[in-house]
Design an enzyme around this catalytic site. Structure first.
Site, short mmCIF file in Angstrom:
data_model
loop_
_atom_site.label_atom_id
_atom_site.label_comp_id
_atom_site.label_asym_id
_atom_site.label_seq_id
_atom_site.Cartn_x
_atom_site.Cartn_y
_atom_site.Cartn_z
N SER A 141 0.87 -1.17 0.00
CA SER A 141 0.00 0.00 0.00
C SER A 141 0.91 1.23 0.00
O SER A 141 2.12 1.10 -0.21
CB SER A 141 -0.94 -0.01 1.22
OG SER A 141 -0.20 -0.07 2.42
N HIS A 142 0.36 2.39 0.23
CA HIS A 142 1.15 3.62 0.15
C HIS A 142 2.32 3.57 1.13
O HIS A 142 2.14 3.67 2.34
CB HIS A 142 0.28 4.83 0.44
CG HIS A 142 1.02 6.13 0.40
ND1 HIS A 142 1.59 6.63 -0.76
CD2 HIS A 142 1.30 7.04 1.37
CE1 HIS A 142 2.18 7.79 -0.50
NE2 HIS A 142 2.02 8.05 0.79
N ARG A 143 3.52 3.39 0.59
CA ARG A 143 4.77 3.35 1.34
C ARG A 143 4.77 2.31 2.46
O ARG A 143 5.45 2.49 3.48
CB ARG A 143 5.08 4.75 1.91
CG ARG A 143 5.28 5.85 0.89
CD ARG A 143 6.48 5.61 -0.01
NE ARG A 143 7.70 5.53 0.77
CZ ARG A 143 8.42 6.59 1.15
NH1 ARG A 143 8.04 7.80 0.79
NH2 ARG A 143 9.53 6.45 1.84
N ARG A 144 4.05 1.24 2.25
CA ARG A 144 3.97 0.19 3.27
C ARG A 144 3.88 -1.19 2.62
O ARG A 144 3.52 -1.33 1.45
CB ARG A 144 2.73 0.38 4.16
CG ARG A 144 2.76 1.57 5.07
CD ARG A 144 1.50 1.64 5.90
NE ARG A 144 1.32 0.43 6.71
CZ ARG A 144 1.91 0.23 7.88
NH1 ARG A 144 2.71 1.15 8.38
NH2 ARG A 144 1.70 -0.88 8.55
#
Length: 292
Positions: free
Chosen positions: A168-171
């Site tokens: 996911s967003h930066r994860r």
């Protein structure tokens, strides 16, 4: 703790971490090792697990803050050739966890493979890029990740499909695992066009860093739809200082450390910035730094 004879010679005691980290602050690692083979790495990992010694993998050191008290565990580098190799099979590229992201990008471009070139200029290793789902220009590394080979917390080895990593967003869901290698599904493109794009990105991203300073780090993750730089600048925090640590006046999404900087200065500054951004914008900036 006792290490097996086959790897005991690799282990150093109380090694200062500051010289390995971009910010240049931090105390010693109780144990430090640079394994040269996969078997040595796994032997060290299993020994540490059996003795309940915490493990950290040191990549490029660009997003790590070590406290002055040091890290009471085993720190390992995967920079050895056997742990950072890059190979290409048709349109698939496989890179060891210790491979520098910049090297992997240039290798892909040289092979006429597109899908990673937008990540040029992001520091660190493949392992760090995959765990943190590195992104730029609206595209992330998870979107081209086909498979990741990891070591779990209990020492078992597994292969995880890209869609199982829950990018996911930066994860991702890979936190705490050791990434041995990653395979990327890329696509054929014209090498000349890729090279030209890569060169332009290098110039642009080089200009977006503080000039004339060496001890820097990017402390915050850009929130979805915003940039940490614009949020910080818009509320007047560019150049803010705490002890020997400050935000760049020119590029306030960068931390700059001077010779007197400490990890405590860094943590206080990060907390001040987060509080002010949250108060004035309602956005809770997430930290990009790993705190050891």
């Amino acid at each position: 703790m006792p290490f097996p004879d086959s790897v005991a010679h690799l282990v150093q005691l109380d090694v200062p971490l500051a010289s390995y980290l971009w910010l240049g602050v931090g105390g010693p690692a109780r144990y430090y090792a640079e394994p040269t083979t996969r078997d040595e790495l796994l032997t060290l990992v299993h020994a540490a697990i059996q003795s309940s010694v915490p493990i950290r993998i040191l990549g490029g050191g660009s997003n790590v803050l070590a406290r002055e008290a040091g890290f009471d565990g085993l720190v390992m580098s995967m920079s050895a050739a056997a742990l950072s190799s890059v190979t290409v099979n048709d349109t698939r590229l496989t890179a060891g966890g210790g491979a520098k992201l910049a090297h992997v990008v240039t290798h892909a471009v040289g092979a006429g493979l597109g899908g990673l070139e937008h990540l040029l200029g992001i520091p660190g290793t493949i392992a760090g890029a995959v765990v943190g789902n590195a992104s730029a220009d609206g595209r992330d590394i998870g979107s081209v990740t086909a498979e990741i080979e990891v070591v779990h917390h209990d020492g078992t080895i597994a292969k995880i499909r890209g869609d199982e990593a829950q990018f996911s967003h930066r994860r991702s869901e890979l936190g705490g695992m050791i990434v041995l290698q990653s395979t990327f599904q890329l696509d054929r493109r014209e090498t000349a066009a890729l090279t030209k794009r890569m060169q332009k990105l290098w110039i642009v991203r080089g200009a977006a860093r503080p000039r004339g300073v060496m001890r820097i780090a990017m402390p915050f993750i850009d929130p979805d739809g915003f940039t940490a730089e614009s949020l910080i600048a818009d509320i007047g925090l560019a150049g803010i200082r705490e002890g020997g640590m400050s935000l760049s006046s020119e590029h306030p999404h960068f931390l700059v450390a001077d010779d007197s900087a400490t990890s405590a200065d860094c943590l206080k500054l990060i907390q001040r910035v987060r509080e002010q951004v949250l108060l004035q914008t309602g956005i809770d900036l997430q930290t990009n730094l790993q705190i050891w």
